[in-house]
Design a protein around this motif. Structure first.
Motif, mmCIF file in Angstrom:
data_model
loop_
_atom_site.group_PDB
_atom_site.id
_atom_site.type_symbol
_atom_site.label_atom_id
_atom_site.label_comp_id
_atom_site.label_asym_id
_atom_site.label_seq_id
_atom_site.Cartn_x
_atom_site.Cartn_y
_atom_site.Cartn_z
ATOM 1 N N LEU A 161 1.015 -0.922 -0.109
ATOM 2 C CA LEU A 161 0.345 0.012 -0.042
ATOM 3 C C LEU A 161 1.070 1.322 0.197
ATOM 4 O O LEU A 161 0.726 2.330 -0.424
ATOM 5 N N THR B 204 -3.012 -4.520 -4.700
ATOM 6 C CA THR B 204 -2.077 -6.048 -4.044
ATOM 7 C C THR B 204 -2.152 -6.963 -4.323
ATOM 8 O O THR B 204 -2.856 -7.611 -4.400
ATOM 9 N N LEU C 103 -1.917 -9.397 -0.314
ATOM 10 C CA LEU C 103 -1.907 -8.850 1.091
ATOM 11 C C LEU C 103 -2.353 -9.930 2.034
ATOM 12 O O LEU C 103 -2.550 -10.894 1.499
ATOM 13 N N LEU D 281 -6.273 -3.023 8.206
ATOM 14 C CA LEU D 281 -6.259 -3.474 6.557
ATOM 15 C C LEU D 281 -7.765 -2.747 5.859
ATOM 16 O O LEU D 281 -7.910 -1.659 4.701
ATOM 17 N N GLU E 187 -6.803 1.352 5.786
ATOM 18 C CA GLU E 187 -5.504 1.883 4.664
ATOM 19 C C GLU E 187 -5.550 1.366 3.934
ATOM 20 O O GLU E 187 -5.334 2.167 2.521
ATOM 21 N N THR E 188 -6.556 0.312 3.329
ATOM 22 C CA THR E 188 -6.785 -0.029 1.802
ATOM 23 C C THR E 188 -7.583 1.503 0.726
ATOM 24 O O THR E 188 -7.841 1.443 0.749
ATOM 25 N N ASP F 211 -7.230 4.150 -1.953
ATOM 26 C CA ASP F 211 -8.710 4.161 -2.759
ATOM 27 C C ASP F 211 -9.097 5.748 -2.902
ATOM 28 O O ASP F 211 -8.830 5.630 -4.489
ATOM 29 N N LEU G 40 -8.418 1.036 -6.809
ATOM 30 C CA LEU G 40 -7.026 0.351 -5.873
ATOM 31 C C LEU G 40 -8.378 -0.701 -6.011
ATOM 32 O O LEU G 40 -9.351 -0.937 -6.301
ATOM 33 N N VAL H 210 -7.579 -4.696 -4.469
ATOM 34 C CA VAL H 210 -7.288 -5.395 -3.426
ATOM 35 C C VAL H 210 -7.456 -6.981 -3.082
ATOM 36 O O VAL H 210 -8.073 -7.628 -3.127
ATOM 37 N N TRP I 30 -15.987 -1.755 5.137
ATOM 38 C CA TRP I 30 -15.829 -1.305 3.928
ATOM 39 C C TRP I 30 -17.195 -0.691 3.971
ATOM 40 O O TRP I 30 -17.876 0.305 3.602
#
Length: 329
Positions: free
Chosen positions: A34, A51, A54, A64, A67-68, A72, A79, A81, A117
């Protein structure tokens, strides 16, 4: 790698991918994909950031998810993932994580990240983490969340689970024959269709392979085989700890280093485990591998074997300027 990423963006390539590993030249120079992808985001405009992958076993899901989502947001919603179970015993030992709980921890963490999310006030209680009323910030830019991919190597269970979840599939068919990998991919596609066929969504398969495009067949073999030899040796050194490791979650991994050292670089490129050759040869091999694996896209490893920046850039430019037009034609 930043220079190559900018070149790929300008050429209209689809993704830049970076993988998480630790403590060893095998991937250990990028312990945080990241961080790298945030730097790529700052100097590119179109290319997607992946990624690949990860390692949830070594992270808390709140970390996670946050930070993702931050990358984004920084990238304007570019992004993808990718997650993987991790497989190197020395990494598990260093982080104090049991390999025999790898699959359960992997699945629980990904499901928790998806909730963080997309939901607010999330509570979880698992053997690996627990929290109450958590709302992760920042929120992802892409609705409902960034595309999710998962890596699978040998276990049919892993291929089936990714299809059941509706995730994209990441494969690296270096240790498998293309026919064997094709069979595994079919397991994934069948599981995806059984669980998501009525939604209009489609399975997605991305294959990652070493790539070197040489000026001639002779030059490609000379340069590419040396890089592949170094690539295999470093990989074998990283997997040496499997000589004395057993895990129920990793059937068939013991003795991996011996299998890798048994690979012949010429046989590797002739079997499709790596794509090395002149422009004409690479065009043919890409077409053959694409048809064999029914892959939707390729994630070319142009940085393998300790390659210098200049050599990698020359190879990538040949791919962009000569291979891609020929494939399109």
């Amino acid at each position: 790698m930043l220079t190559l990423s900018s070149l790929a963006d300008q050429a209209g390539l689809s993704h830049v991918k970076m993988t998480e590993h630790y403590l060893h030249p095998y991937g250990g120079y990028c312990p945080n994909p990241l961080t790298f992808l945030a730097a790529v985001a700052a100097r590119t405009r179109r290319i997607r950031l992946m990624t690949g992958c990860l390692l949830p076993a070594f992270h808390h899901p709140v970390q996670l998810a946050a930070e993702t989502a931050m990358v984004d947001a920084l990238s304007g919603g570019r992004l993808d993932v990718g997650f993987a179970r991790a497989y190197l015993p020395y990494e598990f030992e260093t982080f104090g994580v049991r390999m025999d709980e790898s699959r359960a921890r992997y699945e629980a963490t990904i499901k928790a990240v998806l909730r963080l999310w997309t939901e607010q006030g999330v509570s979880e209680r698992t053997p690996f983490f627990s929290y109450q009323d958590a709302t992760s910030l920042p929120r992802p830019v892409q609705p409902p969340h960034p595309p999710v991919w998962g890596a699978a190597v040998r276990s049919r269970q892993s291929f089936a689970w990714l299809g059941e979840q509706g995730f994209g599939l990441l494969v690296t068919p270096t240790l498998s024959s293309l026919a064997e990998m094709r069979d595994h991919i079919e397991v994934y596609r069948e599981a995806f269709e059984d669980n998501h066929g009525s939604t209009g969504r489609s399975p997605r398969v991305a294959a990652s392979l070493p790539l070197y495009v040489g000026a001639t067949e002779v030059e490609a073999a000379r340069t590419g085989d040396a890089l592949l030899g170094e690539y295999l040796e470093v990989w074998a050194e990283a997997t040496d700890s499997w000589r004395s490791t057993r895990s129920a979650d990793y059937q068939g991994y013991t003795g991996m280093a011996t299998a890798i050292r048994g690979l012949d670089v010429r046989a590797l490129r002739e079997s499709g485990g790596a794509v090395v050759g002149s422009v004409e040869r690479v065009v043919d091999r890409v077409s053959e591998v694409r048809a064999e694996l029914t892959a939707d896209c390729f994630l070319w490893q142009v940085d393998f074997g300790g390659v210098t920046g200049q050599v990698a850039e020359t190879s990538l430019r040949r791919f962009i300027d000569e291979v891609l037009p020929a494939l399109a034609g």
